[in-house]
Design a protein around this motif. Sequence first.
Motif, mmCIF file in Angstrom:
data_model
loop_
_atom_site.group_PDB
_atom_site.id
_atom_site.type_symbol
_atom_site.label_atom_id
_atom_site.label_comp_id
_atom_site.label_asym_id
_atom_site.label_seq_id
_atom_site.Cartn_x
_atom_site.Cartn_y
_atom_site.Cartn_z
ATOM 1 N N GLY A 60 0.796 -1.220 0.000
ATOM 2 C CA GLY A 60 0.000 0.000 0.000
ATOM 3 C C GLY A 60 0.830 1.271 0.000
ATOM 4 O O GLY A 60 0.402 2.306 0.523
ATOM 5 N N ILE A 61 2.039 1.202 -0.594
ATOM 6 C CA ILE A 61 2.916 2.379 -0.668
ATOM 7 C C ILE A 61 2.759 3.001 -2.050
ATOM 8 O O ILE A 61 3.138 2.389 -3.058
ATOM 9 C CB ILE A 61 4.387 1.991 -0.428
ATOM 10 C CG1 ILE A 61 4.546 1.352 0.961
ATOM 11 C CG2 ILE A 61 5.293 3.208 -0.563
ATOM 12 C CD1 ILE A 61 5.946 0.845 1.247
ATOM 13 N N PRO A 62 2.214 4.192 -2.163
ATOM 14 C CA PRO A 62 2.047 4.825 -3.485
ATOM 15 C C PRO A 62 3.400 5.266 -4.053
ATOM 16 O O PRO A 62 4.311 5.632 -3.306
ATOM 17 C CB PRO A 62 1.152 6.032 -3.189
ATOM 18 C CG PRO A 62 1.398 6.347 -1.754
ATOM 19 C CD PRO A 62 1.698 5.042 -1.072
ATOM 20 N N TYR A 63 3.534 5.222 -5.354
ATOM 21 C CA TYR A 63 4.780 5.637 -6.005
ATOM 22 C C TYR A 63 4.456 6.343 -7.313
ATOM 23 O O TYR A 63 3.413 6.122 -7.930
ATOM 24 C CB TYR A 63 5.686 4.433 -6.262
ATOM 25 C CG TYR A 63 5.052 3.310 -7.042
ATOM 26 C CD1 TYR A 63 5.100 3.289 -8.435
ATOM 27 C CD2 TYR A 63 4.393 2.266 -6.397
ATOM 28 C CE1 TYR A 63 4.510 2.261 -9.160
ATOM 29 C CE2 TYR A 63 3.803 1.246 -7.103
ATOM 30 C CZ TYR A 63 3.869 1.239 -8.494
ATOM 31 O OH TYR A 63 3.272 0.229 -9.204
ATOM 32 N N LYS A 64 5.375 7.215 -7.733
ATOM 33 C CA LYS A 64 5.195 7.960 -8.977
ATOM 34 C C LYS A 64 5.611 7.131 -10.183
ATOM 35 O O LYS A 64 4.964 7.153 -11.215
ATOM 36 C CB LYS A 64 6.000 9.261 -8.937
ATOM 37 C CG LYS A 64 5.568 10.218 -7.835
ATOM 38 C CD LYS A 64 6.448 11.467 -7.821
ATOM 39 C CE LYS A 64 6.043 12.404 -6.696
ATOM 40 N NZ LYS A 64 6.903 13.616 -6.645
ATOM 41 N N SER A 65 6.727 6.412 -10.049
ATOM 42 C CA SER A 65 7.203 5.579 -11.155
ATOM 43 C C SER A 65 8.222 4.581 -10.636
ATOM 44 O O SER A 65 8.856 4.794 -9.594
ATOM 45 C CB SER A 65 7.840 6.438 -12.256
ATOM 46 O OG SER A 65 9.024 7.064 -11.778
ATOM 47 N N VAL A 66 8.369 3.487 -11.377
ATOM 48 C CA VAL A 66 9.425 2.494 -11.139
ATOM 49 C C VAL A 66 10.076 2.263 -12.492
ATOM 50 O O VAL A 66 9.474 1.663 -13.379
ATOM 51 C CB VAL A 66 8.865 1.173 -10.578
ATOM 52 C CG1 VAL A 66 10.013 0.181 -10.354
ATOM 53 C CG2 VAL A 66 8.103 1.401 -9.289
ATOM 54 N N ALA A 67 11.288 2.770 -12.675
ATOM 55 C CA ALA A 67 11.912 2.713 -13.997
ATOM 56 C C ALA A 67 13.420 2.564 -13.868
ATOM 57 O O ALA A 67 14.022 2.934 -12.854
ATOM 58 C CB ALA A 67 11.575 3.979 -14.793
ATOM 59 N N GLU A 68 14.028 2.008 -14.914
ATOM 60 C CA GLU A 68 15.480 1.865 -14.963
ATOM 61 C C GLU A 68 16.092 3.184 -15.419
ATOM 62 O O GLU A 68 15.749 3.717 -16.475
ATOM 63 C CB GLU A 68 15.870 0.742 -15.915
ATOM 64 C CG GLU A 68 17.370 0.452 -15.927
ATOM 65 C CD GLU A 68 17.745 -0.703 -16.836
ATOM 66 O OE1 GLU A 68 18.947 -0.853 -17.121
ATOM 67 O OE2 GLU A 68 16.828 -1.436 -17.280
ATOM 68 N N GLU A 69 16.986 3.722 -14.620
ATOM 69 C CA GLU A 69 17.657 4.982 -14.940
ATOM 70 C C GLU A 69 19.131 4.852 -14.602
ATOM 71 O O GLU A 69 19.483 4.573 -13.457
ATOM 72 C CB GLU A 69 17.043 6.150 -14.160
ATOM 73 C CG GLU A 69 15.583 6.417 -14.471
ATOM 74 C CD GLU A 69 15.025 7.610 -13.726
ATOM 75 O OE1 GLU A 69 15.813 8.517 -13.413
ATOM 76 O OE2 GLU A 69 13.804 7.638 -13.451
ATOM 77 N N GLY A 70 19.981 5.024 -15.610
ATOM 78 C CA GLY A 70 21.423 4.963 -15.379
ATOM 79 C C GLY A 70 21.923 3.618 -14.916
ATOM 80 O O GLY A 70 22.881 3.546 -14.139
ATOM 81 N N GLY A 71 21.290 2.532 -15.359
ATOM 82 C CA GLY A 71 21.719 1.199 -14.964
ATOM 83 C C GLY A 71 21.184 0.740 -13.623
ATOM 84 O O GLY A 71 21.445 -0.391 -13.207
ATOM 85 N N ASN A 72 20.448 1.614 -12.924
ATOM 86 C CA ASN A 72 19.835 1.255 -11.648
ATOM 87 C C ASN A 72 18.316 1.321 -11.771
ATOM 88 O O ASN A 72 17.783 1.949 -12.684
ATOM 89 C CB ASN A 72 20.295 2.219 -10.543
ATOM 90 C CG ASN A 72 21.799 2.257 -10.394
ATOM 91 O OD1 ASN A 72 22.444 1.226 -10.375
ATOM 92 N ND2 ASN A 72 22.350 3.451 -10.299
ATOM 93 N N LEU A 73 17.636 0.678 -10.841
ATOM 94 C CA LEU A 73 16.182 0.774 -10.787
ATOM 95 C C LEU A 73 15.834 1.873 -9.791
ATOM 96 O O LEU A 73 16.235 1.820 -8.635
ATOM 97 C CB LEU A 73 15.558 -0.555 -10.357
ATOM 98 C CG LEU A 73 14.034 -0.657 -10.577
ATOM 99 C CD1 LEU A 73 13.719 -0.662 -12.062
ATOM 100 C CD2 LEU A 73 13.481 -1.909 -9.914
ATOM 101 N N LEU A 74 15.085 2.874 -10.263
ATOM 102 C CA LEU A 74 14.773 4.028 -9.436
ATOM 103 C C LEU A 74 13.273 4.075 -9.176
ATOM 104 O O LEU A 74 12.473 4.088 -10.108
ATOM 105 C CB LEU A 74 15.231 5.308 -10.131
ATOM 106 C CG LEU A 74 15.597 6.482 -9.227
ATOM 107 C CD1 LEU A 74 16.772 6.114 -8.334
ATOM 108 C CD2 LEU A 74 15.947 7.709 -10.054
#
Length: 625
Positions: A60-74
């Motif tokens: 139940g934790i809201p998030y704006k996005s989950v995406a790969e950025e610069g070789g890491n998952l942000l």
Amino acid sequence: MLEYPRWKFILAALILVLSTLYALPNLYKQDAAVQITANRGSVVDAALRDRVAGLLDAAGIPYKSVAEEGGNLLVRLASDDQLRAAQLLRSEFEGGYTVAQNLASTVPRWLELIGARPMLLGLDLQGGVHFLLQVDQKAALEKRETAYAEQIRAVLREQRIGAQEVLVRPNDILVRLSRAEDLSRAMARVAADAPELTLQLLSGSAGPGFTAALPPTAVQALLTETINQNAAILRNRINALGVAEPVVQRQGDSRIVVQLPGVQDTALAKRVIGATATLEYRAALLTGADAIEAERTGRIPPEGRLYYMRERAPDGSRIPVVLAKRVIASGDQLVAATSITDPETGTPGVSVTLNASAGQRMFEFTSQNVGKPMAVVYIERTPEVRIVNGEEVRSTRVTEEIISLATIRGVFSRQFQTTGLESPAEAQQLALLLRSGALAAPMEFVEERIIGPSLGAENIERGVKTIVASFLIVLVFFLVYYRMFGLVTNLALLLNLLMLVAIMSIMGATITLPGLAAIALTVGLSVDANVLINERIREELRAGNTPLNSIVVGYEKASGTIFDANITTLLAGVALFVFGTGPIKGFAIALIIGILTSMYTAVSVSRGIVTLIYGGRRKLAGLAI
């Protein structure tokens, strides 16, 4: 008529456009984020992204996005949910991935393409990490004594003096000789080669031999040198990380304080600060079936030691190799190290340059061993903290593995390449650690604090309110007191602030609370310059001069005074920058840039605006001043 060259108008317009563009990124707030970095053997892919999103949804934790950025998952979140999300993901991915709190930029891509970026914020505004490290002075002393023991062994070999043992003990080095008649010659040669050691004969029935020890003054000097060297190496590593305005200072006899503004990824910071990574080049004694047999039976040659390859066999088993104990060259003898990509194989590696003595040893070894194998051993020491029975237990994990085992094809000495690293990121980090040097002694993290950006946000809000309030007061005063020229002054002041923010953003300068104070101070200096100009013009009008001529004379006479008044403050700012550290440097940078921009806007830009307003009038009865 008033004259103002056209090129100055063009320059002012260009400065206005560029200042607006490069100050714009400061309006975009950073997102609170959780960064997931793959450790060795793990990957960041779509499956990981989906798994992380599923875990956050289930909790139940809201998030704006989950995406790969610069070789890491942000994972971008609201700031209130950052800590909860980090704890959840850290417990789920412990071991395979490194999970750390971070701050993610929201600056649009088109601004990043032209090199526009926000100002860096100090620890008091943006938060960051605070470390207190304890230097292991005992290990430093043991390391130096071990080096002396090797030096004594080498002296005895050169003199062909037989030694039963050369043993490093807690307070000295014990040397036992095979023959009593060699004792005086051995002691004389060791004393000549290492005059700082205190030598004493063994007494009684201990046999022929002597002890070698560092005197107390030399021990104290060594410990002081160790902590100073560690502090210097930490500064080099942190500077290479690109952290702005870090604080690295000695505390007491054995501790070092490290503060990193803006860094929320404590895992990365700890890896770079606390890790000791180096390379060793050794001759390979047994490989293949011979090494496997030696591992199975435990019959390792006395001059050899068992290591394992980083790569594993097709069945997943480890591949043993027996290497010589004698090191040909090591990482602390490197002069330069650069990460590379092998053009033939495409694998990442490090290009190294050895110092003269190590280069000579490498030349001698390769000259005598063409066609024989040589191994490159990667050694990493990483501090770890485990919870045992509710208490923190600190230890150091040592990783030793062979990253390259190759046949010597030709003779080389100081410059060569080492390949076999797992990724370009590992090559870059190894090159960084090799360039900055090996720590003189291991360190452990005694204290670790993450300073959240919430306090910084409050400081920023108060600082901005102060600057805005001072601006509004000044703007209203000038409008009421100087009327049209007050409007000109206000436009010049606004451009001054815009230029100051843009230049500091381009330079990558760090803004702290003292920096905000410096910006407020430069507003006052700019006001002072404009007051001088306006009052000069009023004096000329009172003296009976014509309005247009009063403008010309007023600017010309005031310009010299403004320059003289600001140059002393500018010199003080330069002195603060040269001799200051941390926040004082941030104050000095803002002050220096603010003085230069205020002189330009007050003298040149405001005159250009006045020329636009009054320059086309041939007959002017008076001025609104």
